[in-house]
Design a protein around this motif. Structure first.
Motif, PDB file in Angstrom:
ATOM      1  N   PRO A  20       0.811  -1.214  -0.070  1.00 28.41           N
ATOM      2  CA  PRO A  20      -0.006  -0.119  -0.086  1.00 28.41           C
ATOM      3  C   PRO A  20       0.884   1.305   0.013  1.00 28.41           C
ATOM      4  N   ASP A  50     -13.758   6.614  -4.306  1.00 26.45           N
ATOM      5  CA  ASP A  50     -13.527   5.248  -4.465  1.00 26.45           C
ATOM      6  C   ASP A  50     -12.185   4.445  -3.661  1.00 26.45           C
ATOM      7  N   GLN A  51     -11.301   5.419  -3.161  1.00 24.48           N
ATOM      8  CA  GLN A  51     -10.317   5.059  -2.219  1.00 24.48           C
ATOM      9  C   GLN A  51     -10.566   4.873  -0.906  1.00 24.48           C
ATOM     10  N   ASN A 110     -12.784   4.237   2.485  1.00 26.78           N
ATOM     11  CA  ASN A 110     -13.936   3.419   3.363  1.00 26.78           C
ATOM     12  C   ASN A 110     -13.393   3.280   4.679  1.00 26.78           C
ATOM     13  N   ASN A 158      -9.880   0.308   8.340  1.00 29.23           N
ATOM     14  CA  ASN A 158      -9.634   1.186   7.004  1.00 29.23           C
ATOM     15  C   ASN A 158     -10.287  -0.081   6.044  1.00 29.23           C
ATOM     16  N   SER A 159     -11.387   0.102   5.438  1.00 28.61           N
ATOM     17  CA  SER A 159     -11.753  -0.835   4.388  1.00 28.61           C
ATOM     18  C   SER A 159     -11.518  -0.091   3.100  1.00 28.61           C
ATOM     19  N   GLY A 160     -10.666   0.823   2.935  1.00 24.71           N
ATOM     20  CA  GLY A 160     -10.460   1.276   1.641  1.00 24.71           C
ATOM     21  C   GLY A 160      -9.463   0.842   0.859  1.00 24.71           C
ATOM     22  N   LYS A 161      -9.002   1.408  -0.330  1.00 25.57           N
ATOM     23  CA  LYS A 161      -7.966   1.041  -1.050  1.00 25.57           C
ATOM     24  C   LYS A 161      -6.433   1.468  -0.757  1.00 25.57           C
ATOM     25  N   THR A 162      -6.346   2.583   0.177  1.00 27.61           N
ATOM     26  CA  THR A 162      -5.147   2.994   0.408  1.00 27.61           C
ATOM     27  C   THR A 162      -4.847   3.287   1.834  1.00 27.61           C
ATOM     28  N   PRO A 211      -4.979  -0.999   4.281  1.00 25.55           N
ATOM     29  CA  PRO A 211      -6.322  -1.402   3.798  1.00 25.55           C
ATOM     30  C   PRO A 211      -6.649  -2.892   4.413  1.00 25.55           C
TER      31      PRO A 211
END
Length: 193
Positions: A42, A52-53, A55, A81-85, A123
């Motif tokens: 990450p 979109d990054q 959550n 942190n359920s996001g993408k970053t 993430p």
């Protein structure tokens, strides 16, 4: 004869260099291949995060407590942190945990009440973070707590729901300086270190 030796020496040197370059190119190719098959690390937040990054879910851990010196209300929050970053307080666009003070109607009184650094939260992981709300800036108000990408935006811009604590009030029937929760109950005090 001397000229032929020089030509053969130059040819041998050129062959050695060419073979070395091929070998090194092959190793580099193998390393690149291995790197591309490994799971990506990450990275720190981009210049500006996008919906979109991001959550993030915030949950209160325990009850807010008054610090031993009576100057702050310590609130511990679990961030998932359920996001993408990667969420990190380092880099050129750090992400911190911040708080607004708000009135009874949810209107922001102080947009930048306080900020607290985050550990690196990759993430799919979570971390508990304690933020210290200054009593002088929160009495008779509540606090909305949520992450902020410094210089960019608060995470509610990307759909994160703020965690609201309070309102906090001066206690009427206890020692001066004590802080009570919305039910009029004095906050517990952390032990002095």
């Amino acid at each position: 004869m001397l000229s032929m030796r020089n030509a053969l020496g130059t040819l041998a040197l050129a062959s050695t260099l060419a073979l070395g370059a091929c070998s090194s190119s092959q190793e580099g190719s193998d390393q690149q291949s291995k790197a591309s098959t490994a799971s990506p690390m990450p990275s720190a937040p981009a210049a500006t995060l996008t919906a979109d990054q991001v959550n993030v879910k915030l949950t209160l851990q325990g009850e807010p407590v008054l610090t031993a010196d009576g100057q702050n209300i310590a609130v511990t929050v679990d961030l998932v942190n359920s996001g993408k970053t990667l969420l990190t307080s380092s880099g050129s666009n750090p992400v911190n945990l911040g708080a607004h003070s708000v009135d009874a109607n949810g209107k922001i009184i102080n947009n930048d009440l306080v900020h607290a650094a985050l550990p690196d939260i990759a993430p799919g992981t979570s971390a508990a973070v304690t933020i210290l709300l200054p009593v002088s800036g929160i009495v008779n108000e509540s606090a909305q707590i949520l992450p902020v990408q410094e210089g960019v935006a608060w995470f509610d811009t990307w759909g994160t729901k703020p965690l609201t604590v309070g309102p906090f009030n001066s206690c009427k029937n206890t020692a001066e300086g004590a802080v009570c929760n919305a039910d009029g109950k004095p906050l517990a005090t952390t032990p002095a270190h």
